[in-house]
Design an enzyme around this catalytic site. Structure first.
Site, short mmCIF file in Angstrom:
data_model
loop_
_atom_site.label_atom_id
_atom_site.label_comp_id
_atom_site.label_asym_id
_atom_site.label_seq_id
_atom_site.Cartn_x
_atom_site.Cartn_y
_atom_site.Cartn_z
CG ASP A 89 -1.86 1.17 1.29
OD1 ASP A 89 -1.71 2.11 0.48
OD2 ASP A 89 -2.75 1.17 2.16
CB SER A 174 3.77 11.98 -14.99
OG SER A 174 3.25 13.23 -14.60
#
Length: 363
Positions: A89, A174
Site C-alpha cells: 500500500d 505521470s
C-alpha cells in the site's frame, strides 16, 4: 542530447511492439512494476516486459488477489519468467518499508534493472490524510514511490555497476498535469484556501473548473488539483534521480504521460467529474487508447537507448531544463511547463520528500 531511436512510434504504438524493439534490454533482467491489476496499464506494462524473457518480474499492488490473477494470466502466456507478487500500500510508509525489505533480503534477486512506478490514485472525493499525515493522493502517487525506490537503491546500483551505462532505469508514470500545473510548496496537505496561497502557487482555476469544480478560489482541497500536484512530483522525482545518480552510476530517471485510458483510476469520479469528462470527450479533448498503447511510452522510457545518449545533465532546449525528462506518445515532449522540469524545483522536492519519510538518502 537525449533522443528516441524510433520516430515512428506514436500514440497508437502498443507496448508489445516497443518491447520487441528492445529485447536485449529486457532479456535476463529484473524489473519491477507497481500498481498491477488485470485491468490497468501496470498489467499491460508487465505483459510487454514478460514477452521478452526477463529473469524476474516483480509486481506490486494493494490487493493480493489481483496480483495472483495477474501472475496467473502472465504465466499462462510466458511461463519461463519468475514472477513475484509483492503486496504494498503506497499510501502507508510502513507497508512500503516492509515490501522493500522483502526484495532487499531476497538472495535470488541480486539486482534490479528497471523500476516502473505505474501505480496511482485520482479524485479522492474528500481531503484525506494518511497515518503519516500526508494528503493521500500525494502520499500514494509520489511519496510512496519515492520511499520504495530509494530503499531499493542498493540493488538498483548493483545493476548499474554490472550493466552498460544508461540501461538501469527508474520510470515514473505521470499525466498531462505537468503541462498545466506546478507545486504547492507552502501547503501540500491542502489546508489553505487557494486564494490565500502565494500567487505563484495558486492553481490554474480554469482547469479546475473544466473538471467540474466550483468556487475554486475559496476551496482548499480540489480532488483534481491534488492529482495534479502528485503528477508534477512524478516528473520532478525523475529529474532528481538523474541529478543524483547519472554522473556516478549512469542511472536514468524519466517520467511520461501514458495517454488517457479507461481504467480503475476513474473509480473515484463523482457526477460532476463524469459530466465534465463527457463534455471534454465531445469537444475532442479526450481520446481513449488501449491498455497496450497506454503502456507503450513507459516501455520507451525504460528501454530506448537513445534517451541515455549525449547525457551531460540538465540539457536545456527551448528555454527548459532537463530535456528528455518527460515523454508523451512514445517520444520526448517539450510540453511540460518550465517549473515541472526545473532542476531547482526537483532539488526542493527531494528535500521535502526526505522530510516526509523521515530519512535522508545519499549514494
Amino acid at each position: 542530447m537525449p533522443s528516441t531511436t524510433h520516430p515512428e512510434f506514436n500514440n497508437h504504438t502498443e507496448a508489445l511492439e516497443v518491447a520487441q524493439a528492445f529485447p536485449s534490454a529486457i532479456q535476463g533482467k529484473t524489473a519491477i512494476v507497481t500498481g498491477v491489476n488485470p485491468n490497468g496499464i501496470g498489467f499491460a506494462t508487465a505483459e510487454a516486459l514478460a514477452s521478452q524473457s526477463p529473469t524476474h518480474l516483480i509486481l506490486t499492488g494493494r490487493t493480493p488477489s489481483k496480483l495472483t490473477t495477474s501472475i496467473s494470466l502472465l504465466r499462462a502466456k510466458y511461463p519461463s519468467v519468475t514472477y513475484h507478487a509483492l503486496p504494498m500500500d503506497l499510501s502507508d510508509q510502513s507497508s512500503v518499508r516492509t515490501a522493500a525489505n522483502t526484495i532487499l533480503t531476497n538472495p535470488s534477486i541480486p539486482e534490479i534493472n528497471i523500476v516502473i512506478n505505474s501505480a496511482g490514485i485520482m479524485n479522492i472525493p474528500t481531503r484525506t490524510l494518511t497515518p503519516d499525515g500526508i494528503e493521500i493522493t500525494f502520499a500514494t502517487n509520489h511519496i510512496g514511490h519515492f520511499l520504495f525506490t530509494c530503499l531499493l537503491m542498493p540493488k538498483i546500483i548493483a545493476a548499474a555497476k554490472t550493466n552498460p551505462r544508461g540501461t538501469t532505469r527508474i520510470v515514473n508514470v505521470s499525466s498531462l498535469s505537468p503541462t498545466i500545473a506546478k507545486m504547492r510548496w507552502s501547503d501540500h496537505t491542502f489546508s489553505i484556501k487557494n486564494k490565500d496561497l502565494p500567487e505563484a502557487e495558486q492553481p490554474n482555476y480554469n482547469v479546475l473548473r473544466q473538471w467540474g469544480a466550483t468556487d475554486v478560489e475559496n476551496a482548499s482541497y480540489v480532488p483534481v488539483e491534488a492529482y495534479n500536484q502528485s503528477k508534477v512530483a512524478n516528473v520532478l522525482f525523475g529529474i532528481g534521480l538523474t541529478r543524483k545518480l547519472w554522473e556516478k552510476f549512469g542511472i536514468l530517471g524519466a517520467a511520461l504521460h501514458p495517454g488517457i485510458i479507461q481504467t480503475e483510476l476513474a473509480r473515484g469520479f463523482g457526477d460532476k467529474e463524469l459530466e465534465a469528462v463527457e463534455k471534454m470527450k465531445q469537444a475532442g479533448y479526450i481520446q481513449h487508447r488501449s491498455l497496450g498503447a497506454g503502456a507503450a511510452t513507459s516501455l520507451v522510457a525504460a528501454l530506448d537507448p537513445g534517451l541515455a545518449e549525449g547525457m551531460v545533465g540538465g540539457e536545456v532546449r527551448d528555454g527548459k531544463e532537463n530535456w528528455g525528462a518527460f515523454l508523451l506518445d512514445c517520444q520526448i515532449s517539450g510540453l511540460a511547463a518550465h517549473l515541472a522540469v526545473a532542476s531547482e524545483e526537483a532539488d526542493r522536492l527531494w528535500g521535502v520528500s526526505e522530510g516526509l519519510v523521515g530519512e535522508k538518502f545519499e549514494w
